[in-house]
Design an enzyme around this catalytic site. Structure first.
Site, PDB file in Angstrom:
ATOM      1  CG  HIS A  58      -1.901  -1.127   1.217  1.00  0.00           C
ATOM      2  ND1 HIS A  58      -3.052  -1.136   0.462  1.00  0.00           N
ATOM      3  CD2 HIS A  58      -1.862  -2.321   1.863  1.00  0.00           C
ATOM      4  CE1 HIS A  58      -3.691  -2.284   0.651  1.00  0.00           C
ATOM      5  NE2 HIS A  58      -2.983  -3.019   1.495  1.00  0.00           N
ATOM      6  CD  GLU A 132      -5.859  -5.750   0.771  1.00  0.00           C
ATOM      7  OE1 GLU A 132      -5.859  -6.630   1.639  1.00  0.00           O
ATOM      8  OE2 GLU A 132      -5.157  -4.729   0.823  1.00  0.00           O
ATOM      9  CD  GLN A 144      -9.078  -3.090   2.808  1.00  0.00           C
ATOM     10  OE1 GLN A 144      -9.441  -1.978   2.432  1.00  0.00           O
ATOM     11  NE2 GLN A 144      -8.084  -3.736   2.236  1.00  0.00           N
ATOM     12  CG  HIS A 197      -9.842  -8.440   3.332  1.00  0.00           C
ATOM     13  ND1 HIS A 197      -9.592  -7.989   4.605  1.00  0.00           N
ATOM     14  CD2 HIS A 197      -8.754  -8.095   2.586  1.00  0.00           C
ATOM     15  CE1 HIS A 197      -8.406  -7.376   4.631  1.00  0.00           C
ATOM     16  NE2 HIS A 197      -7.878  -7.436   3.419  1.00  0.00           N
ATOM     17  CG  HIS A 218      -3.521 -10.650   3.276  1.00  0.00           C
ATOM     18  ND1 HIS A 218      -4.776 -11.144   3.557  1.00  0.00           N
ATOM     19  CD2 HIS A 218      -3.661  -9.304   3.213  1.00  0.00           C
ATOM     20  CE1 HIS A 218      -5.623 -10.144   3.672  1.00  0.00           C
ATOM     21  NE2 HIS A 218      -4.971  -9.022   3.458  1.00  0.00           N
ATOM     22  CB  ALA A 222      -8.324 -10.872   6.236  1.00  0.00           C
ATOM     23  CG  ASP A 250       5.200  -9.088   8.693  1.00  0.00           C
ATOM     24  OD1 ASP A 250       4.833 -10.250   8.961  1.00  0.00           O
ATOM     25  OD2 ASP A 250       4.497  -8.085   8.953  1.00  0.00           O
ATOM     26  CG  ASP A 276      -0.734  -6.146   3.465  1.00  0.00           C
ATOM     27  OD1 ASP A 276      -1.207  -5.249   2.739  1.00  0.00           O
ATOM     28  OD2 ASP A 276      -1.374  -6.660   4.408  1.00  0.00           O
ATOM     29  CB  ALA A 310      -3.108  -1.618  10.333  1.00  0.00           C
TER      30      ALA A 310
END
Length: 384
Positions: A58, A132, A144, A197, A218, A222, A250, A276, A310
């Site tokens: 993002h 997304e 989101q 999601h 991902h 989600a 990560d 992400d 986030a």
């Protein structure tokens, strides 16, 4: 440009010691005899890998793709390139249609101005857009904004794709929502469709993949968990061999054991490493925003006020190194951060590989610690 004495990543054989020629911005099969005035780099037996391709991030460096400005894309492109990510397909958040239209228009104008990625401008190549949202499930909204979530809308997608002039290459949807199956069935040949999601179960996801969805957003995050009686989206993806799942390595989003399990399930040819990352990546701890929501960043963790993750604050190169630290073979991690993401959005002819005819984008990594030694974009050295 000639790069000599490098251990070059190849899809077929892993790392092979060889010399590489980049001519007119592309990898070439010309012999390695230097032309007059040609730049020659001695790699000193370091690794030479394709430039990384991030199909889901993002922002970084204090900016976000959803800012919808040239300034943001410039700053993001410079940060990404200096970290060896030479191609980006940034992700827009769940926003209103008007806001998304502005983001799409800005991306197209920017990509048009920087079509070759060279011309002396040292920024990553913008090779696509990832939406997304907003066609996701409220139950699994993650970070989101729920105010803008809506059902899949074919007409709205066409309007956004028109604003983007065809640059939307990937879109995330929840397959259990109303009109999702119709959306997938009609549009799967025009855009890559990712399930994410979502609160959907195995049967729903399996049906969506059968209709043409080919990507998972991902993996593990989600979405329902992967269990022995309810395997969910992950199980459906495993059973549908054309599907390529993303993974955030990560050290926060997915436990190392789950990372190793995912690679064992899907194999080196299917996994995609993503970052992400959000705007705080490359910045100090503090308060930031993501899709209009407040985010607190401390160390390598970014969360909403309620503790929801986030996005990440780790770039793709660092995610790739983390995957190696978790036990993923280097050859596999490199493939999953270069060729596989490019293939997942249909751009592998030009991106994500060191092969004749592909863009001359590559990174020299130290064989000692995988640190970036040089970044090359279209045969031009990037100032680090």
């Amino acid at each position: 440009m000639i790069i000599k004495n490098a251990y070059v990543f190849t899809l077929e054989q892993g790392f092979v010691k060889q010399d590489i020629v980049i001519e007119n911005g592309y990898f070439s099969d010309r012999d390695c005899v230097p032309l007059e005035g040609e730049v020659v780099i001695d790699a000193k037996e370091d690794y030479l890998i394709p430039g990384l391709v991030d199909v889901h991030f993002h922002g970084c460096g204090g900016y976000d793709f959803s800012d919808g400005t040239k300034e943001a894309l410039d700053a993001m492109g410079k940060y990404e390139l200096q970290n060896g990510i030479t191609a980006i397909c940034p992700a827009a958040m769940t926003l209103s249609e008007d806001m998304l239209k502005g983001v799409c228009e800005n991306a197209f104008e920017y990509a048009s101005d920087n079509q070759t990625g060279t011309r002396g401008r040292q920024v990553s190549r913008l090779c696509g857009i990832h939406l997304e949202g907003p066609f996701i499930a409220k139950e699994k909204k993650g970070a989101q904004n729920p105010a803008y979530i809506r059902e899949p809308d074919i007409s709205m997608f066409h309007r956004l794709q028109e604003a983007a002039h065809g640059l939307i290459r990937l879109i995330t949807i929840a397959p259990e929502t109303d009109h999702a199956m119709e959306f997938i069935g009609e549009l799967h040949g025009q855009v890559h469709i990712s399930l994410g999601h979502t609160a959907g179960d195995y049967d729903t996801a399996y049906e969506a993949f059968g209709l043409g969805a080919d990507h998972v957003t991902h993996c593990f995050n989600a979405m329902p968990g992967f269990t022995h009686r309810a395997p969910g989206v992950i199980g459906a993806a495993f059973d549908t061999t054309h599907v390529m799942p993303e993974l955030i390595c990560d050290g926060v989003h997915v436990h190392p054991s789950a990372v190793r399990a995912a690679f064992s399930l899907f194999g080196a040819e299917r996994m995609i490493l993503i970052s992400d990352s959000m705007r705080a990546t490359g910045m100090s701890d503090g308060a930031y925003t993501l899709g209009g929501l407040g985010v607190q960043v401390k160390g390598n963790r970014a969360t909403l006020e309620d503790g929801t993750l986030a996005g990440s604050v780790t770039n793709l190169m660092d995610c790739m190194r983390t995957a190696v630290d978790m036990g993923i073979p280097l050859e596999t991690a490199v493939r999953c951060a270069t060729y596989n993401p490019a293939k997942s959005i249909g751009i592998e002819a030009l991106y994500g590989r060191i092969a004749v005819g592909a863009y001359g984008d590559c990174v020299l990594l130290s064989r000692t610690d995988l640190s970036v030694q040089n970044v090359i974009l279209g045969g031009e050295l990037v100032t680090l």
